[in-house]
Design a protein around this motif. Structure first.
Motif, PDB file in Angstrom:
ATOM      1  N   ASN A  18       7.926   9.665 -12.358  1.00  0.00           N
ATOM      2  CA  ASN A  18       6.778   8.627 -12.679  1.00  0.00           C
ATOM      3  C   ASN A  18       6.505   8.546 -14.071  1.00  0.00           C
ATOM      4  OD1 ASN A  18       5.241  10.943 -13.025  1.00  0.00           O
ATOM      5  ND2 ASN A  18       4.451  11.185 -10.831  1.00  0.00           N
ATOM      6  N   LEU A  30       1.550  -2.779 -12.422  1.00  0.00           N
ATOM      7  CA  LEU A  30       1.487  -1.514 -12.147  1.00  0.00           C
ATOM      8  C   LEU A  30       0.132  -0.628 -12.736  1.00  0.00           C
ATOM      9  CD1 LEU A  30       5.293  -0.634 -13.477  1.00  0.00           C
ATOM     10  CD2 LEU A  30       4.364  -0.647 -11.251  1.00  0.00           C
ATOM     11  N   ALA A  88       3.807   1.529  -1.149  1.00  0.00           N
ATOM     12  CA  ALA A  88       4.575   1.812  -2.520  1.00  0.00           C
ATOM     13  C   ALA A  88       3.399   2.473  -3.552  1.00  0.00           C
ATOM     14  CB  ALA A  88       5.140   0.436  -3.000  1.00  0.00           C
ATOM     15  N   LEU A  89       2.210   2.100  -3.220  1.00  0.00           N
ATOM     16  CA  LEU A  89       1.389   2.484  -4.239  1.00  0.00           C
ATOM     17  C   LEU A  89       0.797   3.899  -3.938  1.00  0.00           C
ATOM     18  CD1 LEU A  89      -1.016  -0.793  -4.788  1.00  0.00           C
ATOM     19  CD2 LEU A  89       0.764   0.359  -6.196  1.00  0.00           C
ATOM     20  N   ASN A  90       1.346   4.490  -2.629  1.00  0.00           N
ATOM     21  CA  ASN A  90       0.953   5.806  -2.234  1.00  0.00           C
ATOM     22  C   ASN A  90      -0.615   5.846  -2.073  1.00  0.00           C
ATOM     23  OD1 ASN A  90       1.120   8.616  -1.349  1.00  0.00           O
ATOM     24  ND2 ASN A  90       0.949   9.299  -3.765  1.00  0.00           N
ATOM     25  N   TYR A  91      -1.412   4.623  -1.399  1.00  0.00           N
ATOM     26  CA  TYR A  91      -2.571   4.696  -1.168  1.00  0.00           C
ATOM     27  C   TYR A  91      -3.128   5.736  -0.566  1.00  0.00           C
ATOM     28  CZ  TYR A  91      -6.958   2.609   0.427  1.00  0.00           C
ATOM     29  OH  TYR A  91      -8.353   2.352   0.728  1.00  0.00           O
ATOM     30  N   LYS A 133      -1.798   1.892 -10.620  1.00  0.00           N
ATOM     31  CA  LYS A 133      -2.252   1.445  -9.360  1.00  0.00           C
ATOM     32  C   LYS A 133      -1.695   2.467  -8.318  1.00  0.00           C
ATOM     33  CE  LYS A 133      -2.756  -3.318 -10.253  1.00  0.00           C
ATOM     34  NZ  LYS A 133      -2.682  -4.882  -9.847  1.00  0.00           N
ATOM     35  N   ALA A 134      -0.552   3.091  -8.381  1.00  0.00           N
ATOM     36  CA  ALA A 134      -0.044   3.963  -7.533  1.00  0.00           C
ATOM     37  C   ALA A 134      -0.911   5.309  -7.816  1.00  0.00           C
ATOM     38  CB  ALA A 134       1.427   4.502  -7.755  1.00  0.00           C
ATOM     39  N   HIS A 135      -1.078   5.970  -6.522  1.00  0.00           N
ATOM     40  CA  HIS A 135      -1.916   7.315  -6.618  1.00  0.00           C
ATOM     41  C   HIS A 135      -1.146   8.334  -7.192  1.00  0.00           C
ATOM     42  CE1 HIS A 135      -5.056  10.160  -5.510  1.00  0.00           C
ATOM     43  NE2 HIS A 135      -4.261  10.721  -5.377  1.00  0.00           N
ATOM     44  N   SER A 160       0.565  -1.166  -0.003  1.00  0.00           N
ATOM     45  CA  SER A 160      -0.016  -0.271  -0.027  1.00  0.00           C
ATOM     46  C   SER A 160       0.770   1.165   0.173  1.00  0.00           C
ATOM     47  CB  SER A 160      -0.898  -0.193   1.344  1.00  0.00           C
ATOM     48  OG  SER A 160      -1.937  -0.945   0.972  1.00  0.00           O
ATOM     49  N   CYS A 162      -8.239   4.661  -5.777  1.00  0.00           N
ATOM     50  CA  CYS A 162      -7.263   3.651  -5.006  1.00  0.00           C
ATOM     51  C   CYS A 162      -8.259   2.466  -4.253  1.00  0.00           C
ATOM     52  CB  CYS A 162      -6.611   4.653  -4.033  1.00  0.00           C
ATOM     53  SG  CYS A 162      -5.276   5.531  -4.370  1.00  0.00           S
TER      54      CYS A 162
END
Ligand code: 5GP
Ligand code: ZN
Length: 119
Positions: free
Chosen positions: A64, A31, A4-7, A51-53, A2, A14
Protein backbone atom coordinates in the motif's frame (compact mmCIF):
# COMPACT_ATOMS: atom_id res chain seq x y z
CA UNK A 1 -16.37 0.31 -3.88
CA UNK A 2 -16.77 0.14 -0.13
CA UNK A 3 -14.99 -3.21 -0.09
CA UNK A 4 -12.07 -1.83 -2.10
CA UNK A 5 -11.83 1.00 0.39
CA UNK A 6 -11.82 -1.46 3.30
CA UNK A 7 -14.60 0.67 4.83
CA UNK A 8 -14.70 0.39 8.62
CA UNK A 9 -18.17 1.29 9.92
CA UNK A 10 -16.81 2.51 13.25
CA UNK A 11 -14.15 4.75 11.70
CA UNK A 12 -14.77 8.50 11.74
CA UNK A 13 -12.60 9.21 8.70
CA UNK A 14 -14.15 6.37 6.67
CA UNK A 15 -17.47 8.08 7.38
CA UNK A 16 -16.05 11.42 6.25
CA UNK A 17 -14.80 9.83 3.01
CA UNK A 18 -18.29 8.42 2.41
CA UNK A 19 -19.91 11.78 3.17
CA UNK A 20 -21.79 10.35 6.15
CA UNK A 21 -20.13 13.04 8.27
CA UNK A 22 -19.72 16.46 6.64
CA UNK A 23 -16.28 17.98 6.17
CA UNK A 24 -14.75 21.07 4.66
CA UNK A 25 -12.99 19.60 1.63
CA UNK A 26 -9.66 20.92 0.38
CA UNK A 27 -8.95 18.27 -2.26
CA UNK A 28 -10.30 14.98 -3.55
CA UNK A 29 -9.36 12.39 -6.15
CA UNK A 30 -10.09 8.72 -6.61
CA UNK A 31 -7.68 7.62 -3.88
CA UNK A 32 -7.12 10.61 -1.60
CA UNK A 33 -9.16 13.09 0.40
CA UNK A 34 -8.09 16.28 2.19
CA UNK A 35 -10.18 18.40 4.55
CA UNK A 36 -9.74 21.08 7.17
CA UNK A 37 -9.26 19.93 10.75
CA UNK A 38 -12.25 20.63 12.98
CA UNK A 39 -9.94 21.83 15.77
CA UNK A 40 -7.17 23.73 13.97
CA UNK A 41 -3.80 23.97 15.70
CA UNK A 42 -2.46 26.58 13.27
CA UNK A 43 -3.98 29.25 10.99
CA UNK A 44 -3.99 26.60 8.24
CA UNK A 45 -4.52 23.01 9.38
CA UNK A 46 -5.84 20.31 7.11
CA UNK A 47 -5.67 16.53 7.02
CA UNK A 48 -4.70 14.36 4.05
CA UNK A 49 -6.01 10.80 4.13
CA UNK A 50 -6.30 7.77 1.89
CA UNK A 51 -9.90 6.92 1.01
CA UNK A 52 -9.04 3.32 1.83
CA UNK A 53 -8.86 2.52 5.50
CA UNK A 54 -5.29 2.07 6.74
CA UNK A 55 -4.93 2.30 10.51
CA UNK A 56 -1.75 4.34 10.80
CA UNK A 57 1.83 4.70 9.55
CA UNK A 58 2.41 1.43 11.38
CA UNK A 59 0.33 -0.38 8.74
CA UNK A 60 2.21 0.86 5.67
CA UNK A 61 3.47 -2.08 3.61
CA UNK A 62 5.01 -2.71 0.21
CA UNK A 63 1.45 -3.40 -0.94
CA UNK A 64 0.00 0.00 0.00
CA UNK A 65 3.00 2.36 0.09
CA UNK A 66 2.35 3.73 -3.41
CA UNK A 67 -0.78 5.27 -1.93
CA UNK A 68 1.34 7.04 0.67
CA UNK A 69 3.38 8.52 -2.18
CA UNK A 70 0.12 9.80 -3.65
CA UNK A 71 -0.77 11.41 -0.32
CA UNK A 72 2.52 13.30 -0.38
CA UNK A 73 1.87 14.40 -3.97
CA UNK A 74 -1.43 15.81 -2.67
CA UNK A 75 0.35 17.58 0.18
CA UNK A 76 2.76 19.15 -2.28
CA UNK A 77 0.00 20.13 -4.72
CA UNK A 78 -2.41 21.54 -2.16
CA UNK A 79 0.21 23.54 -0.26
CA UNK A 80 1.37 24.98 -3.58
CA UNK A 81 -2.22 25.84 -4.54
CA UNK A 82 -2.73 27.54 -1.17
CA UNK A 83 0.51 29.50 -1.58
CA UNK A 84 2.12 27.82 1.42
CA UNK A 85 5.90 27.60 1.26
CA UNK A 86 6.51 26.81 4.95
CA UNK A 87 4.49 24.09 6.60
CA UNK A 88 4.78 21.06 8.85
CA UNK A 89 3.57 17.53 8.07
CA UNK A 90 2.81 15.31 11.08
CA UNK A 91 1.40 11.83 11.47
CA UNK A 92 0.73 10.57 14.98
CA UNK A 93 0.96 6.79 15.25
CA UNK A 94 -0.57 5.23 18.34
CA UNK A 95 -2.17 6.71 21.43
CA UNK A 96 1.08 7.64 23.15
CA UNK A 97 2.08 9.66 20.10
CA UNK A 98 -1.26 11.45 20.15
CA UNK A 99 -3.26 9.54 17.54
CA UNK A 100 -6.96 9.87 18.30
CA UNK A 101 -8.46 8.70 14.98
CA UNK A 102 -7.19 5.29 13.84
CA UNK A 103 -7.31 6.00 10.08
CA UNK A 104 -3.99 7.06 8.54
CA UNK A 105 -3.78 10.83 8.19
CA UNK A 106 -1.15 13.48 7.67
CA UNK A 107 -1.68 16.78 9.41
CA UNK A 108 -0.51 19.79 7.39
CA UNK A 109 0.02 22.85 9.58
CA UNK A 110 1.05 26.31 8.44
CA UNK A 111 0.80 30.01 9.18
CA UNK A 112 2.66 30.28 12.46
CA UNK A 113 6.09 29.61 13.92
CA UNK A 114 6.62 25.95 14.81
CA UNK A 115 8.75 24.76 17.70
CA UNK A 116 11.11 21.80 17.80
CA UNK A 117 11.02 19.31 19.40
CA UNK A 118 7.24 19.00 19.21
CA UNK A 119 5.39 18.51 22.48
P1 5GP B 1 -4.89 12.66 15.58
O1 5GP B 1 -5.26 13.12 16.97
O2 5GP B 1 -5.39 11.24 15.36
O3 5GP B 1 -3.46 12.83 15.22
O4 5GP B 1 -5.67 13.61 14.58
C1 5GP B 1 -7.05 13.52 14.43
C2 5GP B 1 -7.53 14.90 14.03
O5 5GP B 1 -8.85 14.78 13.57
C3 5GP B 1 -7.54 15.91 15.17
O6 5GP B 1 -6.69 17.00 14.85
C4 5GP B 1 -9.00 16.32 15.27
O7 5GP B 1 -9.18 17.70 15.54
C5 5GP B 1 -9.54 15.94 13.92
N1 5GP B 1 -10.95 15.60 13.92
C6 5GP B 1 -11.60 14.79 14.82
N2 5GP B 1 -12.90 14.68 14.49
C7 5GP B 1 -13.07 15.43 13.37
C8 5GP B 1 -14.22 15.70 12.54
O8 5GP B 1 -15.33 15.23 12.76
N3 5GP B 1 -14.02 16.53 11.47
C9 5GP B 1 -12.79 17.06 11.18
N4 5GP B 1 -12.71 17.86 10.13
N5 5GP B 1 -11.69 16.81 11.93
C10 5GP B 1 -11.85 16.00 13.01
ZN1 ZN C 1 -11.17 4.46 8.29
Amino acid sequence: MSDALNYQPDCLFCKIVKGEIPSNKVYEDDLCYAFYDIDPQAPTHFLVIPKAHIGSCGEITRGNSALVGRLFEVISQVTRDLGLTDFRVVSNCGAQAGQSVPHLHFHVLAGRDMTWPPG
